[in-house]
Scaffold this active site. Sequence first.
Site, mmCIF file in Angstrom:
data_model
loop_
_atom_site.group_PDB
_atom_site.id
_atom_site.type_symbol
_atom_site.label_atom_id
_atom_site.label_comp_id
_atom_site.label_asym_id
_atom_site.label_seq_id
_atom_site.Cartn_x
_atom_site.Cartn_y
_atom_site.Cartn_z
ATOM 1 N N ASP A 13 0.918 -1.202 0.050
ATOM 2 C CA ASP A 13 -0.016 -0.182 -0.054
ATOM 3 C C ASP A 13 0.782 1.368 -0.178
ATOM 4 O O ASP A 13 0.389 2.332 0.575
ATOM 5 C CB ASP A 13 -0.694 -0.032 1.296
ATOM 6 C CG ASP A 13 -2.007 -0.941 1.118
ATOM 7 O OD1 ASP A 13 -2.320 -1.544 0.123
ATOM 8 O OD2 ASP A 13 -2.127 -1.700 2.210
ATOM 9 N N GLY A 40 -4.439 -4.359 -3.863
ATOM 10 C CA GLY A 40 -5.560 -3.053 -4.186
ATOM 11 C C GLY A 40 -4.538 -2.127 -4.357
ATOM 12 O O GLY A 40 -4.068 -1.527 -3.585
ATOM 13 N N HIS A 41 -4.747 -1.774 -5.530
ATOM 14 C CA HIS A 41 -3.987 -0.501 -6.287
ATOM 15 C C HIS A 41 -4.879 0.700 -6.491
ATOM 16 O O HIS A 41 -5.633 0.469 -7.358
ATOM 17 C CB HIS A 41 -3.168 -0.930 -7.268
ATOM 18 C CG HIS A 41 -2.191 -1.837 -7.112
ATOM 19 N ND1 HIS A 41 -1.255 -2.412 -7.900
ATOM 20 C CD2 HIS A 41 -1.738 -2.582 -5.943
ATOM 21 C CE1 HIS A 41 -0.248 -3.176 -7.290
ATOM 22 N NE2 HIS A 41 -0.741 -3.188 -5.968
ATOM 23 N N GLN A 222 2.092 -5.739 -3.246
ATOM 24 C CA GLN A 222 2.597 -6.087 -1.772
ATOM 25 C C GLN A 222 3.950 -5.210 -1.676
ATOM 26 O O GLN A 222 4.343 -4.294 -2.253
ATOM 27 C CB GLN A 222 2.797 -7.353 -1.551
ATOM 28 C CG GLN A 222 1.309 -8.321 -1.286
ATOM 29 C CD GLN A 222 1.015 -8.639 -2.762
ATOM 30 O OE1 GLN A 222 1.743 -9.396 -3.456
ATOM 31 N NE2 GLN A 222 -0.318 -8.577 -2.878
HETATM 32 P P1 GDP Z 1 -0.703 0.278 -3.464
HETATM 33 O O1 GDP Z 1 -1.258 -1.004 -3.170
HETATM 34 O O2 GDP Z 1 0.736 0.194 -3.170
HETATM 35 O O3 GDP Z 1 -1.144 0.820 -5.046
HETATM 36 O O4 GDP Z 1 -1.317 1.498 -2.767
HETATM 37 P P2 GDP Z 1 -3.041 1.724 -2.382
HETATM 38 O O5 GDP Z 1 -3.515 2.096 -3.476
HETATM 39 O O6 GDP Z 1 -3.449 0.568 -1.590
HETATM 40 O O7 GDP Z 1 -2.825 2.855 -1.355
HETATM 41 C C1 GDP Z 1 -1.960 4.143 -1.383
HETATM 42 C C2 GDP Z 1 -3.396 5.257 -1.124
HETATM 43 O O8 GDP Z 1 -2.811 6.484 -0.981
HETATM 44 C C3 GDP Z 1 -4.559 5.376 -2.227
HETATM 45 O O9 GDP Z 1 -5.760 5.555 -1.657
HETATM 46 C C4 GDP Z 1 -4.011 6.250 -3.164
HETATM 47 O O10 GDP Z 1 -4.862 6.811 -3.704
HETATM 48 C C5 GDP Z 1 -3.387 7.153 -2.261
HETATM 49 N N1 GDP Z 1 -2.216 7.979 -2.524
HETATM 50 C C6 GDP Z 1 -1.191 7.843 -3.387
HETATM 51 N N2 GDP Z 1 -0.241 8.749 -3.273
HETATM 52 C C7 GDP Z 1 -0.520 9.720 -2.504
HETATM 53 C C8 GDP Z 1 -0.096 10.944 -2.036
HETATM 54 O O11 GDP Z 1 0.925 11.287 -2.662
HETATM 55 N N3 GDP Z 1 -0.787 11.583 -1.263
HETATM 56 C C9 GDP Z 1 -2.180 11.234 -0.644
HETATM 57 N N4 GDP Z 1 -2.808 11.911 0.199
HETATM 58 N N5 GDP Z 1 -2.764 9.915 -1.183
HETATM 59 C C10 GDP Z 1 -1.999 9.293 -1.975
HETATM 60 P P1 IMO Z 2 -0.986 -4.140 -2.422
HETATM 61 O O1 IMO Z 2 -0.291 -4.557 -3.600
HETATM 62 C C1 IMO Z 2 -0.915 -4.368 1.927
HETATM 63 C C2 IMO Z 2 -1.017 -8.617 3.558
HETATM 64 C C3 IMO Z 2 -1.922 -9.201 4.388
HETATM 65 C C4 IMO Z 2 -1.689 -9.987 5.229
HETATM 66 C C5 IMO Z 2 -0.348 -10.791 4.433
HETATM 67 C C6 IMO Z 2 -0.835 -11.941 3.968
HETATM 68 O O2 IMO Z 2 -2.195 -3.401 -2.273
HETATM 69 O O3 IMO Z 2 0.329 -3.352 -1.730
HETATM 70 P P2 IMO Z 2 -2.300 -12.651 1.749
HETATM 71 O O4 IMO Z 2 -3.852 -12.266 1.481
HETATM 72 O O5 IMO Z 2 -1.461 -11.994 0.788
HETATM 73 O O6 IMO Z 2 -1.828 -14.105 2.061
HETATM 74 O O7 IMO Z 2 -1.859 -11.790 3.107
HETATM 75 O O8 IMO Z 2 -0.109 -9.927 3.269
HETATM 76 N N1 IMO Z 2 -1.105 -8.296 2.238
HETATM 77 C C7 IMO Z 2 -1.224 -6.706 1.983
HETATM 78 N N2 IMO Z 2 -0.903 -5.726 2.787
HETATM 79 N N3 IMO Z 2 -0.967 -4.477 0.813
HETATM 80 C C8 IMO Z 2 -1.072 -5.595 -0.082
HETATM 81 O O9 IMO Z 2 -1.098 -5.388 -1.314
HETATM 82 C C9 IMO Z 2 -1.344 -6.694 0.435
HETATM 83 N N4 IMO Z 2 -1.412 -8.005 0.018
HETATM 84 C C10 IMO Z 2 -1.291 -8.824 0.990
HETATM 85 O O10 IMO Z 2 -3.016 -8.086 4.739
HETATM 86 O O11 IMO Z 2 -1.094 -9.310 6.329
HETATM 87 MG MG MG Z 3 -2.909 -1.492 -1.808
#
Ligand code: GDP
Ligand code: IMO
Ligand code: MG
Length: 422
Positions: A13, A40-41, A222
């Site tokens: 994340d 979750g991107h 991840q």
């Molecule tokens: P990922 O799994 O690495 O793609 O990251 P996620 O999408 O799960 O979580 C990142 C969160 O931060 C999302 O809600 C993005 O929309 C948000 N985000 C990304 N870059 C920025 C930033 O520079 N500032 C803020 N406030 N939010 C951001």
């Molecule tokens: P993105 O791509 C954050 C975490 C789960 C759990 C562990 C194992 O959005 O960064 P799993 O379902 O993979 O067997 O769970 O890994 N986890 C993540 N945490 N971002 C993710 O993906 C994750 N994918 C798995 O919360 O701790």
């Molecule tokens: Mg994510």
Amino acid sequence: MNRLVVVGVQWGDEGKGKMTDYLAQNSDVVVRYQGGNNAGHTIAFDGQKYALQSIPSGIFNPKIKNVMANGMVINPQAALQELEKLNSMGIRDYKLFVSDRAAVIMPYHIALDGAYEASKGDNMIGTTKKGIGPAYTDKYARIGIRIGDLLDREYFAQRLKDALVVKNMELKMLGLQTMEFEPLFEEYLAYGQQLKPCICDTSILLYNEVKKDSKILFEGAQGVMLCIEHGTYPFVTSSSPSTISVPLGTGIPPKYIDHSLGICKAYNTRVGAGAFPTELDGDLAHYIRERGHEYGTVTGRPRRVGFLDTVALRHSCRISGIDSLAIMLFDVLSGIKELKICTHYELDGEIIDYIPSTLSAYSRCKPIFVTMLTWEQDITNIRKFDDLPEEAKLYLYKIEQLAETKISHISVGPDRLQTIER
Ligand code: GDP
Ligand code: IMO
Ligand code: MG
């Protein structure tokens, strides 16, 4: 710099989706090389927000070839639903290719994921319950179903029958409902037919793109701290998000990879259980969680938050050969009352600079902090490094020094445009 890998260097994340989408604007191909719909991107542009789980983040640009490569575990039903949802949001013109070698997540994997978790009681990992671990387990146990199998009626029937012998024993042992061959077989054959136009040997496709010198972006899911090999085992996922996974997960040899971009939040978060040395609670945690909207994209769980941990960051940069860093969610830190960076850990009275191999030792690690100056100014509209407040620049310089890695990008908001290039 034609072949670039986007790698999360924390516990996921970090903002990989945002940076992949940002960089995809100049790419020909975007490739997911591991993980599945546990990811979750989030991507934001033109006032719209999209959340992707297994579909690569280049899907919004009709010119880009999106590849779900062999290293992934794919739930075909979920992937088709994701495409349908994108369709309903107006994303209809795209190019998608799915590897015939990618592993299929079957319903028994999802059931088993839940049962393994329940059996662990207080020690549960907090998985996303998408069947990721059990699907990778079957792949390595050589009883997995692959995407290409779904296109061959007789072969798939045999593979599924063989798998069900073992899986039904396991389901029974865990007190779960066993699964019948016929309905599963028909359902998954149908998914195969629906995905058929996209299914191919993606390693050939990618090799041809390499020969054309196309711009290829490898999108990690991840983060390195969740890596099955180099993460905080056993509180990890079941694949390796690291750059080293790209060759295996795509069929593109290491020599063709030009640059690894480490995606790093300006602070740390973790969703799910496991030790987290710099974890915060109280007002500071609340401040960061609410400003950063730190709630899981896949499960909606509140993310645990903490100060930036550069022991973990150095570990990830080393393991993944990170060439430069993108510092994400930097805007979240404006107005924070107290700001620290973890430089080392203290373990049983000793100062250390590594991640211990056992969870027991890692849980005893206490962070050693350096205190940083804070800034009040909103930075979400800043587009040039020089325009950042001096205290914010000092924070970035300190990260560069501690991570021993240059910062190439700074993100100051979720939108594609809220990005500073250095
Ligand atoms: P990922 O799994 O690495 O793609 O990251 P996620 O999408 O799960 O979580 C990142 C969160 O931060 C999302 O809600 C993005 O929309 C948000 N985000 C990304 N870059 C920025 C930033 O520079 N500032 C803020 N406030 N939010 C951001
Ligand atoms: P993105 O791509 C954050 C975490 C789960 C759990 C562990 C194992 O959005 O960064 P799993 O379902 O993979 O067997 O769970 O890994 N986890 C993540 N945490 N971002 C993710 O993906 C994750 N994918 C798995 O919360 O701790
Ligand atoms: Mg994510």
